[in-house]
Design an enzyme around this catalytic site. Structure first.
Site: not given
Ligand code: PLP
Length: 418
Positions: A10, A142, A239, A268
Site C-alpha cells: 500500500y 477484509y 475466513d 498467517k
Molecule cells: N483474510 C483475512 C481475514 C485476513 O486478515 C487477511 C490478511 O490480513 C487475508 C485474508 C489475506 O491474507 P494474505 O495477506 O496472507 O494474503
C-alpha cells in the site's frame, strides 16, 4: 536504495516513507540496523501482521525448517506427495471444527480465499446450479488483496473501490453489531433467503473483523448464519486467516459458537509466521459435489503448493500449540491488555477501547497520524503499525507481562500523539 527500488505494501514507488531496517528478530524483539527513537530493539506488538504467534527464531520452529531443508526444500505437488504435507493435512482436519475433511494447501491467505470461492462456485456448477455464483458478506470485512477476495472486502474501507466494475458484484449485509441483536439476525437471515438462488456462499470473518476495522461481534451470529445458510441452500465459508490458531482465546473463532462451516480458510499463524502458507479446508459434501461435475477436479494448482518447508514448520507450530500453554498465555494477555489499555479511555480523541483474547484495540475519533503514533510507540521501545483510526496490538503469545505493559504504555502514548 529501498526507497528507489523496493515496492512496499500500500505504498507508492519511489517510496515516501522510510521503513525501519530490521537486522534480526528473536523472541518478541526486532533488532534494528539503526536506533529508532533511541531504541535499537523494539518489542513487537504486531506479530508480523498477526502471524508470529510463538515469537521469532523459536528453537523448535527453526529446527523443523533446518531439518526439512536437509531433506527436500520443495517438490511439485502434482502427482507427488510427502510426509510433512500428509501429516499436516490429517492434523488440520483433527483440530479444525468437525466436518472439515479435505485440505487444499495455498500459498497465502488471499489465495486460500480465492480457492474457497472457487470451491463454492464450482460445487454449485457441478451439482447443476450454475446460477449460484455470488457471495454474501458483511460490510467492514477484509479477505485479501487478489480479485475475488477484494470483491468481498468492505467496499468503503480501503482502496479496492478502484476496481469497482471489474470485481464480481457481491451482496453486502450491514456489519454485525457487537452484542446479539435478534432484529439484525432476522434481517441477515432474510437477506440470505432472498438471494438464495444466486448465492454460492456466505463468507465472513468469525467473531473478529480484522483489517477491515478490528470490530468484534457476538459468536451467536455464527449460529444464525449456519441456520440461514442451511435453510436457503447456501454454503458457509469462515475466513479464520486472522482469528485462527488461538488469537481470540479459542483455537478457532468458530469454536466460540460450536459452529462448523462448509469451507474454512486458514493462514498467517499456520506456519508460526515463518513462511508464506495457508490452506482451505472443506467438507466431503463440497469435495464430492465437485468430483461429480463435468470437470471433476478443482481447477487450481499453484507451483509452490504444499511446500515441504512450510508444512514442516506448520507441523512444528501445531506441536507447540498441542503441548504448550497458549490458552493460558492468551488469557493472561487478555487480562493484561484490559488492565494496560484502560487508561487509553481517558485520552482525548479516543472513541473506544476493546480487547478480545490476544487482541487489543484503541479506536480514535479521527484518522491516526501514523508517523506520529509510530514514533511515540518507538520512543516506548515498541513496534506498532496503526491504520485508519485504529491503534492496536496482536502480540506473540509468548509476550511476557513486562513487555505487555510496555506495549500497552506505547499504545496509550501513540493514542495521545496520533
Ligand atoms: N483474510 C483475512 C481475514 C485476513 O486478515 C487477511 C490478511 O490480513 C487475508 C485474508 C489475506 O491474507 P494474505 O495477506 O496472507 O494474503
Amino acid at each position: 536504495m529501498d526507497r528507489a527500488h523496493v515496492w512496499h505494501p500500500y505504498s507508492p514507488v519511489p517510496g515516501t516513507s522510510t521503513p525501519l531496517v530490521v537486522e534480526s528478530a528473536s523472541g518478541v524483539r526486532l533488532r534494528l540496523a539503526e536506533p529508532f527513537e533511541g531504541h535499537r530493539e523494539l518489542v513487537d506488538g504486531m506479530s508480523s501482521w498477526w502471524a508470529a504467534i510463538h515469537g521469532y527464531a523459536h528453537p523448535v520452529l527453526d529446527a523443523a525448517v533446518r531439518d526439512q531443508l536437509g531433506r527436500m526444500s520443495h517438490v511439485m505437488f502434482g502427482g507427488l506427495t510427502h510426509e510433512p504435507a500428509i501429516r499436516l493435512a490429517a492434523r488440520l482436519v483433527e483440530v479444525t471444527p468437525p466436518g472439515l475433511e479435505h485440505v487444499f494447501f495455498a500459498d497465502s491467505g488471499s489465495v486460500s480465499v480465492e480457492v474457497a470461492a472457487k470451491m463454492c462456485l464450482q460445487y454449485w456448477r457441478s451439482v447443476g446450479r450454475p446460477g449460484k455464483q455470488r457471495l454474501l458478506t458483511w460490510r467492514g470485512g477484509y479477505h485479501g488483496d487478489t480479485f475475488h477476495p477484494m470483491s468481498v472486502c468492505d467496499p468503503e474501507g480501503g482502496m479496492h473501490h478502484l476496481w469497482t466494475g471489474v470485481l464480481p458484484r457481491q451482496v453486502f449485509a450491514d456489519a454485525p453489531p457487537v452484542e446479539f441483536d435478534p432484529g439484525y439476525a432476522q434481517r441477515l437471515a432474510d437477506l440470505i433467503g432472498q438471494h438464495a438462488d444466486e448465492l454460492a456462499a456466505v463468507i465472513v470473518e468469525p467473531v473478529v473483523q480484522g483489517a477491515g476495522g478490528m470490530r468484534f461481534h457476538s459468536p451467536e451470529y455464527l449460529r444464525v448464519l449456519r441456520e440461514a445458510c442451511d435453510a436457503a441452500g447456501v454454503l458457509l465459508i469462515f475466513d479464520e486467516i486472522a482469528t485462527g490458531f488461538g488469537r481470540t482465546g479459542e483455537l478457532f473463532a468458530a469454536d466460540h459458537a460450536g459452529v462448523s462451516p462448509d469451507v474454512m480458510c486458514i493462514g498467517k499463524a499456520i506456519s508460526g509466521g515463518y513462511l508464506s502458507f495457508a490452506a482451505t479446508l472443506c467438507t466431503s459434501e463440497v469435495a464430492d459435489g465437485i468430483s461429480r461435475g463435468s470437470v471433476p477436479v478443482l481447477a487450481h494448482g499453484p507451483t509452490f503448493m504444499g511446500n515441504p518447508l512450510a508444512c514442516a514448520v506448520a507441523n512444528a507450530s501445531l506441536d507447540l500449540l498441542a503441548h504448550g500453554d497458549w490458552k493460558t498465555n492468551v488469557k493472561r494477555i487478555e487480562a493484561g491488555l484490559r488492565a494496560g489499555l484502560a487508561p487509553a479511555s481517558g485520552v482525548p480523541g479516543v472513541a473506544d477501547v476493546r480487547v478480545l483474547g490476544a487482541i487489543g484495540v484503541v479506536q480514535l475519533d479521527h484518522e491516526v497520524d501514523i508517523a506520529a503514533a509510530t514514533r511515540a510507540a518507538g520512543a516506548n521501545g515498541v513496534w506498532l503499525r496503526p491504520f485508519r483510526d485504529l491503534i492496536y496490538t496482536m502480540p506473540p503469545y509468548v509476550t511476557e507481562d513486562a513487555d505487555l505493559e510496555r506495549i500497552c504504555a506505547a499504545i496509550v502514548a501513540a493514542a495521545a500523539a496520533g
